[in-house]
Design an enzyme around this catalytic site. Structure first.
Site, mmCIF file in Angstrom:
data_model
loop_
_atom_site.group_PDB
_atom_site.id
_atom_site.type_symbol
_atom_site.label_atom_id
_atom_site.label_comp_id
_atom_site.label_asym_id
_atom_site.label_seq_id
_atom_site.Cartn_x
_atom_site.Cartn_y
_atom_site.Cartn_z
ATOM 1 N N GLU A 169 37.808 44.135 42.424
ATOM 2 C CA GLU A 169 39.012 43.708 43.165
ATOM 3 C C GLU A 169 40.318 43.908 42.372
ATOM 4 O O GLU A 169 41.352 43.362 42.709
ATOM 5 C CB GLU A 169 38.876 42.234 43.596
ATOM 6 C CG GLU A 169 38.473 41.999 45.027
ATOM 7 C CD GLU A 169 37.017 42.394 45.367
ATOM 8 O OE1 GLU A 169 36.261 42.828 44.457
ATOM 9 O OE2 GLU A 169 36.652 42.318 46.538
ATOM 10 N N TYR A 171 40.908 42.949 39.252
ATOM 11 C CA TYR A 171 41.190 41.915 38.246
ATOM 12 C C TYR A 171 40.955 42.470 36.827
ATOM 13 O O TYR A 171 40.601 43.629 36.645
ATOM 14 C CB TYR A 171 40.325 40.672 38.515
ATOM 15 C CG TYR A 171 40.743 39.899 39.752
ATOM 16 C CD1 TYR A 171 41.994 39.298 39.828
ATOM 17 C CD2 TYR A 171 39.892 39.789 40.846
ATOM 18 C CE1 TYR A 171 42.384 38.585 40.957
ATOM 19 C CE2 TYR A 171 40.285 39.078 41.983
ATOM 20 C CZ TYR A 171 41.526 38.483 42.031
ATOM 21 O OH TYR A 171 41.921 37.781 43.147
ATOM 22 N N ARG A 180 43.919 54.009 35.887
ATOM 23 C CA ARG A 180 45.144 53.538 36.553
ATOM 24 C C ARG A 180 45.832 52.456 35.732
ATOM 25 O O ARG A 180 47.058 52.404 35.662
ATOM 26 C CB ARG A 180 44.751 52.969 37.926
ATOM 27 C CG ARG A 180 45.901 52.366 38.714
ATOM 28 C CD ARG A 180 45.331 51.759 40.001
ATOM 29 N NE ARG A 180 46.355 51.192 40.856
ATOM 30 C CZ ARG A 180 47.084 51.880 41.723
ATOM 31 N NH1 ARG A 180 46.920 53.178 41.826
ATOM 32 N NH2 ARG A 180 47.985 51.285 42.482
ATOM 33 N N ARG A 219 29.860 41.322 39.505
ATOM 34 C CA ARG A 219 30.546 41.867 40.701
ATOM 35 C C ARG A 219 31.192 43.180 40.288
ATOM 36 O O ARG A 219 32.183 43.203 39.538
ATOM 37 C CB ARG A 219 31.575 40.851 41.183
ATOM 38 C CG ARG A 219 32.311 41.261 42.418
ATOM 39 C CD ARG A 219 31.673 40.670 43.646
ATOM 40 N NE ARG A 219 32.520 40.887 44.808
ATOM 41 C CZ ARG A 219 33.330 39.953 45.315
ATOM 42 N NH1 ARG A 219 33.376 38.754 44.777
ATOM 43 N NH2 ARG A 219 34.068 40.222 46.353
ATOM 44 N N HIS A 257 43.097 44.489 45.192
ATOM 45 C CA HIS A 257 44.030 43.763 46.058
ATOM 46 C C HIS A 257 45.268 44.591 46.364
ATOM 47 O O HIS A 257 45.917 44.391 47.383
ATOM 48 C CB HIS A 257 44.435 42.432 45.420
ATOM 49 C CG HIS A 257 43.329 41.416 45.475
ATOM 50 N ND1 HIS A 257 42.607 41.166 46.614
ATOM 51 C CD2 HIS A 257 42.810 40.600 44.530
ATOM 52 C CE1 HIS A 257 41.703 40.233 46.380
ATOM 53 N NE2 HIS A 257 41.795 39.882 45.113
ATOM 54 N N GLN A 344 43.050 33.799 59.299
ATOM 55 C CA GLN A 344 44.204 32.948 59.572
ATOM 56 C C GLN A 344 44.166 31.579 58.906
ATOM 57 O O GLN A 344 45.208 31.061 58.530
ATOM 58 C CB GLN A 344 44.381 32.789 61.091
ATOM 59 C CG GLN A 344 45.134 33.951 61.706
ATOM 60 C CD GLN A 344 45.210 33.867 63.208
ATOM 61 O OE1 GLN A 344 44.589 34.638 63.909
ATOM 62 N NE2 GLN A 344 45.952 32.922 63.711
#
Ligand code: NAP
Ligand code: SF4
Length: 682
Positions: A169, A171, A180, A219, A257, A344
């Protein structure tokens, strides 16, 4: 019915050597906002214990930082002291007493932390953060590795069955793995061997310190979905090395993210990323876990039966229904309250620093506060309106033992959800309607569909209480020419299926205006296949380039669409942060013309006449006419209170909930919550 007969692969135990998991479901990590304060541990304990009781084999907490530098934000969750660990014992005890197992997630935010002390491989700011990280020196790296190992030891001391090392993700660990974000030239950067030194040191260190009978889930970022990400060969090499270093399970991580590709929104087809997990499973012996948009037992079972993965991870679906697994085991799939992937009340809340909950289950993360207890006295209650507010109220009342009669003017229950389910990518909303229909029938709620009665009938019905949940009516702005036949409301299009021409203007760019643009652009109602969706967003199933990226190939819009609104700024300002960017990208990709700062002048044979202002101070607006076949009005709504007022006039004292009470702040989250809370009181 015998446990597991319905989904034999889902309910097959998994032997990890030192422990056996009872089934193949992992409750994946999700930050709830309860992690950040120690005094919320009892609430977290109740949340996890409820899910453990329903049979979830293994669970993972939200993320805990191993060091202050790794925190997501000031004062956010850490596992850095024995006091914290001791406090967590209440949580682990309650989970174990309920028959579950739980791992603590170790999440070092790296450059994603929102505070000035963040660290990373290199001094490169993330596009989604205003803070720039400090590049760690060699001693600093050793200190962070040590912090991970110490946090795992503390997790063990707290009674956790293991840890999940968050390596995806985007992190901290992922930042070391990818060119990157890792531009180092020492032994921690450059070659793959150097870039993966950090995760391997962490996993090896945890295995050494915590012992052999401690679960380590790693993960692993299967798809970075950013430029400068890992290649597939690098991912396979890393997975094999992580396995050798001592990982018990490898979980799939999808997308940084900062990636501009949605990975969990409702428009992402179910199990859209499982193909990548399947590829990895062929390369390693350790069990692998598939994740993202798996919300249904049939989907989970099919993935496991095909050998795509050894386990499936679900986080939001277990927020939506804590009894998901028990219902699947009992063959009661139709009674599952399915996660509709709206974000939501869960992720959108977390991003706003609010406690997570669930749109379709307001009890989620509020288990100690919202308790649905049997009614002291069984009463007979009428509810007018079978939209989300009325349905939630009816169900909770029936669960509490009341006799409920539900009156609905339409031929089907569901209200606005029956409109939402027609929008491409929102088909999941139909699952909520199915859930309510099934549960209400199971609990014996009397449903009167196509009801045309009025206040007199309700007043004469002998009910102890009357609840009005009659919802909203579309707003019709006072634009000269609004009554012309080419002007349609969103109800005309979505409910009454009125045909719409090739050129269309949409008035209003809130949630419904954007949904309408997507609906009209699609041209048909066939849900997108995984392949088509991957092509649209530029995901390469063959993983030819680093990061798994390909050139996006958005579908051609079926119509020429103009989206207009009066305010300035971007469309969809009221929508949640986790999804609004993807909606805007979709509109752009489909060539939808966006017009902020609009004043509507009139409608005539030539079309819709407007003026466009650049900003509030603009004194020379641009006047133009949109020559269109149809104008679809999506300008918000007004409360539908006619029945409520008639009842008041006849001396009744009905309760008012949902959009009928407050159309301005109408959304399904508030409606369902309001319906549930009222039903707890009656
Ligand atoms: P909304 O979000 O309030 O949007 C109404 C739109 O109409 C705005 O663009 C507003 O913008 C415009 N408008 C308001 N009064 C107007 C008037 N008198 N004349 C012309 N334009 C007017 O309402 P909605 O789109 O009907 O959605 C209803 C609720 O459902 C909202 O809470 C929404 O968030 C929720 N919803 C959410 C999603 C989702 O994906 N999360 C999807 C659909 C709906 P201007 O004032 O700038 O013109
Ligand atoms: Fe799923 Fe929406 Fe509930 Fe989140 S709020 S768990 S996305 S249904």
């Amino acid at each position: 019915m015998k446990h597991g007969v319905h989904y034999p692969h889902l309910f097959q135990p998994l032997d990890l050597g030192f422990t056996t998991l009872p089934n193949r479901v992992l409750m994946g990590s999700m930050h709830t906002g309860l992690e950040d304060r120690l005094w919320h541990v009892p609430k977290l304990a109740a949340y996890f214990a409820e899910r453990a009781k329903a049979g979830v084999g293994l669970m993972v907490t939200g993320g805990y930082a191993p060091s202050r530098r790794g925190q997501l934000a000031p004062f956010s969750s850490t596992m850095t002291s024995r006091l914290t660990a001791l406090t967590h014992r209440r949580l682990t005890c309650e989970v174990h007493e309920a028959g579950g197992r739980i791992c603590l997630q170790l999440l070092h935010a790296g450059r994603y932390g929102h505070h000035p002390f963040i660290v990373s491989a290199s001094k490169l700011r993330s596009p989604i953060n205003r803070f720039t990280p400090r590049a760690l020196g060699r001693r600093g790296i050793a200190r962070e590795i040590g912090a991970f190992i110490r946090a795992a030891e503390l997790a063990r001391y707290a009674g956790y069955d293991g840890v999940e090392v968050m390596g995806s993700e985007g992190y901290f660990i992922n930042q070391f793995l990818c060119p990157r974000t890792n531009q180092r030239s020492d032994e921690w950067g450059g070659t793959l061997t150097n870039r993966m030194r950090l995760p391997l040191a962490i996993v090896e260190g945890i295995r050494r310190a915590a012992g052999d009978d401690f679960i380590i889930i790693y993960r692993l970022s299967l798809l970075d979905l950013v430029s400068g990400g890992q290649t597939w060969d690098e991912i396979v090499t890393l997975a094999k090395a992580v396995e050798k270093a001592g990982a018990t399970l490898i979980n799939s991580g999808i997308g940084w993210h900062e990636a501009r590709i949605p990975t969990i929104a409702s428009a992402v087809p179910r199990a859209a990323f499982a193909g990548f997990t399947a590829r990895l499973k062929n390369e390693v012996a350790v069990p692998v876990i598939a994740t993202n948009r798996i919300n249904d037992p049939e989907v989970a079972e099919a993935l496991l039966a095909r050998g795509t993965a050894d386990m499936v991870s679900m986080a939001r679906p277990l927020l939506a229904d804590p009894n998901w697994l028990a219902k699947a085991a009992a063959g009661r799939r139709a009674e599952i309250n399915t996660c509709i992937a709206c974000n939501q009340a869960c992720l959108d809340h977390v991003f706003e620093n609010r406690r997570a909950s669930c749109l379709v289950n307001p009890r989620a993360c509020h288990e100690t506060e919202i308790r649905i207890l049997p009614a002291a006295r069984r009463r007979c209650i009428a509810i007018a309106g079978g939209g989300p507010a009325g349905l939630a109220c009816a169900l909770t009342l029936a669960e509490r033992g009341h006799r409920v009669v539900l009156f609905e003017t339409a031929a089907r229950l569901g209200g606005q959800f029956n409109l939402a389910r027609r929008i491409p990518g929102k088909e999941e909303y139909g699952e909520t309607v199915r859930y309510y229909e099934t549960r209400l029938a199971a609990l014996g709620v009397e449903t009167r569909l196509g009801w045309q009665g009025g206040a007199a009938e309700l007043a004469a019905g002998g009910f102890d209480e009357i609840v009005i949940a009659t919802g909203v009516v579309p707003r019709r702005p006072a634009i000269p020419g609004i009554d012309r036949p080419e002007v349609l409301s969103y109800l005309d299009v979505l409910r009454n299926r009125r045909p719409v021409g090739e050129r269309v203007a949409i008035v209003g760019a809130g949630g419904i205006g954007i949904d309408m643009a997507m609906f009209l652009a699609a041209g048909d109602e066939v849900p997108q296949s995984i392949e088509a969706w991957q092509r649209e967003w530029g995901i390469d199933p063959d993983y030819a380039a680093a990061g798994g990226l390909a050139r996006p190939e958005p579908p051609r819009a079926a119509r020429q669409i103009h989206l207009l609104y009066r305010s300035f700024g971007k469309p969809g300002t009221g929508l949640g942060r986790t999804t609004v960017w993807a909606h805007r990208m979709s509109l752009k990709q489909r060539g939808v013309q966006i017009y902020p700062g609009i004043r509507y002048r009139h409608i005539d044979d030539a079309g819709l006449h407007v003026e466009q202002y650049r900003d509030a101070a603009d004194r020379a607006p641009r006047a133009f006419t949109l020559g269109v076949d149809h104008i679809v009005v999506c300008a918000g709504q007004e409360p539908n209170r006619a029945l409520h007022e008639a009842l008041l006039a006849s001396g009744q004292r009905p309760h008012l909930i949902g959009g009928a009470k407050n159309a301005r702040e109408l959304d399904a989250k508030n409606a369902i919550r309001e319906g549930t809370l009222l039903a707890m009181e009656l």
